[in-house]
Design a protein around this motif. Structure first.
Motif, PDB file in Angstrom:
ATOM      1  N   THR A 104       0.842  -1.203   0.000  1.00 56.20           N
ATOM      2  CA  THR A 104       0.000   0.000   0.000  1.00 56.20           C
ATOM      3  C   THR A 104       0.877   1.253   0.000  1.00 56.20           C
ATOM      4  O   THR A 104       0.658   2.193  -0.772  1.00 56.20           O
ATOM      5  N   HIS A 108       1.163   4.287  -2.595  1.00 59.77           N
ATOM      6  CA  HIS A 108       0.788   5.621  -2.117  1.00 59.77           C
ATOM      7  C   HIS A 108       1.948   6.617  -2.252  1.00 59.77           C
ATOM      8  O   HIS A 108       1.779   7.751  -2.668  1.00 59.77           O
ATOM      9  N   THR A 132      -5.054   8.118  -1.580  1.00 63.59           N
ATOM     10  CA  THR A 132      -5.308   6.681  -1.522  1.00 63.59           C
ATOM     11  C   THR A 132      -6.426   6.369  -0.541  1.00 63.59           C
ATOM     12  O   THR A 132      -6.311   6.646   0.653  1.00 63.59           O
ATOM     13  N   VAL A 134      -8.541   3.195   0.746  1.00 63.82           N
ATOM     14  CA  VAL A 134      -8.312   1.758   0.692  1.00 63.82           C
ATOM     15  C   VAL A 134      -9.602   0.977   0.899  1.00 63.82           C
ATOM     16  O   VAL A 134     -10.380   1.257   1.813  1.00 63.82           O
ATOM     17  N   VAL A 157     -10.226   3.804   5.294  1.00 62.25           N
ATOM     18  CA  VAL A 157     -10.336   2.383   4.954  1.00 62.25           C
ATOM     19  C   VAL A 157     -11.804   1.965   4.970  1.00 62.25           C
ATOM     20  O   VAL A 157     -12.557   2.310   5.881  1.00 62.25           O
ATOM     21  N   LEU A 187      -7.891   1.944  -4.043  1.00 59.29           N
ATOM     22  CA  LEU A 187      -6.898   0.875  -3.884  1.00 59.29           C
ATOM     23  C   LEU A 187      -7.648  -0.287  -3.256  1.00 59.29           C
ATOM     24  O   LEU A 187      -8.311  -0.119  -2.227  1.00 59.29           O
TER      25      LEU A 187
END
Ligand code: GLV
Length: 306
Positions: A104, A108, A132, A134, A157, A187
């Protein structure tokens, strides 16, 4: 009582040594050198020959050598009545999370861009961080840890899974909420169990629903990903690239186009490898539990497939 380890082509001497260390009284037989099939009550499996378990008439328990059980459930001759357990252990979770965090952050902070610029002696300070967001698909023991650690690092996230969940401390989507989930992220980390519902889930239709430029990390199973569709999606710019640890055929064949793609990073299924020292005590504990009719640790649901 005897345990059989069936993992063709893999050196399991460290498993045998570790069993002896923890309990020298346990008799261990290693496929294909089986001395006494009748005495086997527990089978530890990794990619076993299909159908072989019916040769052990007194089998009581099947343990996966790893976190996944798809390699066991793909054997249609396994009776539903035999309990199956998997390994859940910090020795698997922490390396997996570290791998995913590494992949990740590489994306990123664009490590590959700077490595390439270094070769060309280019000093380019533009856009040092890619925005980014996630999405973690599969929020069990492994995915759950990834979510917490990425949140801790400051990432937004989102989680996605098969079943409904309440009280998560992150936005969670399930089942047919996939388009809403994809809409929020750029992502995607695939950590799903491989089941008939999730096989080939990363396909062209999926990629075309993603935000343009979405990046893919797959640490689950090769059969989640339709590999040609990934190349098509990268070619059309829908997907910007991928970091892959698992493949439909392993080792990845020499002629496979992934080796030469500058948008794809390949690692050889090493994100998280079971450590016998931490896995074997839970196998032994489960053996004791089955003998004493107690609930097993990390037993999977054979209908759900995880
Ligand atoms: C590895 O792929 C595992 O399932 O543990």
């Amino acid at each position: 009582m005897s345990i059989v380890i069936i993992s063709p082509g893999r050196d399991v001497s460290s498993w045998v040594k570790t069993f002896n260390k923890f309990d020298p009284k346990i008799d261990i037989q290693v496929f294909p050198d089986i001395r006494d099939k009748e005495s086997v009550e527990l089978a530890i499996l990794w990619q076993h020959p299909k159908g072989i378990l019916k040769e052990f008439p007194n089998l009581k328990l099947i343990c996966s050598m790893g976190a996944g059980v798809d390699h066991i459930l793909s054997d249609s001759e396994i009776p539903l009545s035999l309990p199956i357990t998997r390994i859940v252990d910090p020795g698997l979770t922490i390396p997996m999370t570290n791998y995913v965090v590494m992949a990740t952050l590489n994306h990123h902070r664009q490590l590959y861009r700077y490595q390439s610029n270094q070769k060309k002696k280019v000093w380019d300070m533009s856009d040092p961080e890619l925005e980014t967001k996630v999405g973690v698909m599969g929020v069990g023991a492994l995915g759950g840890d990834v979510i917490q650690k990425l949140k801790f690092l400051g990432f937004s996230v989102f989680g996605y899974g098969n079943s409904p969940k309440s009280n998560t401390d992150y936005p969670y989507f399930h089942g047919d909420e996939l388009p809403q989930f994809l809409n929020n992220v750029n992502l995607i980390i695939c950590m799903l169990p491989l089941t008939p519902l999730t096989e080939n889930i990363l396909n062209l239709d999926f990629f075309r629903k993603c935000n343009k430029g979405t990046y893919i990390i797959n640490v689950a199973r090769g059969n989640h990903l339709v590999e040609d569709d990934l190349l098509t999606a990268i070619g059309e710019g829908t997907i910007s690239g991928a970091f892959l640890d698992v493949f439909r055929k392993e080792p990845l064949p020499q002629e496979h186009p992934f080796w030469n793609s500058d948008k794809i990073t390949v690692t050889p299924h090493i994100a998280s490898v079971t450590n016998p020292n931490s896995a074997i005590p839970q196998v032994i504990e489960n053996y004791k539990r089955i003998k004493n009719h107690k609930p097993l640790l990390n037993q999977i649901n054979q209908i759900l497939g995880y």
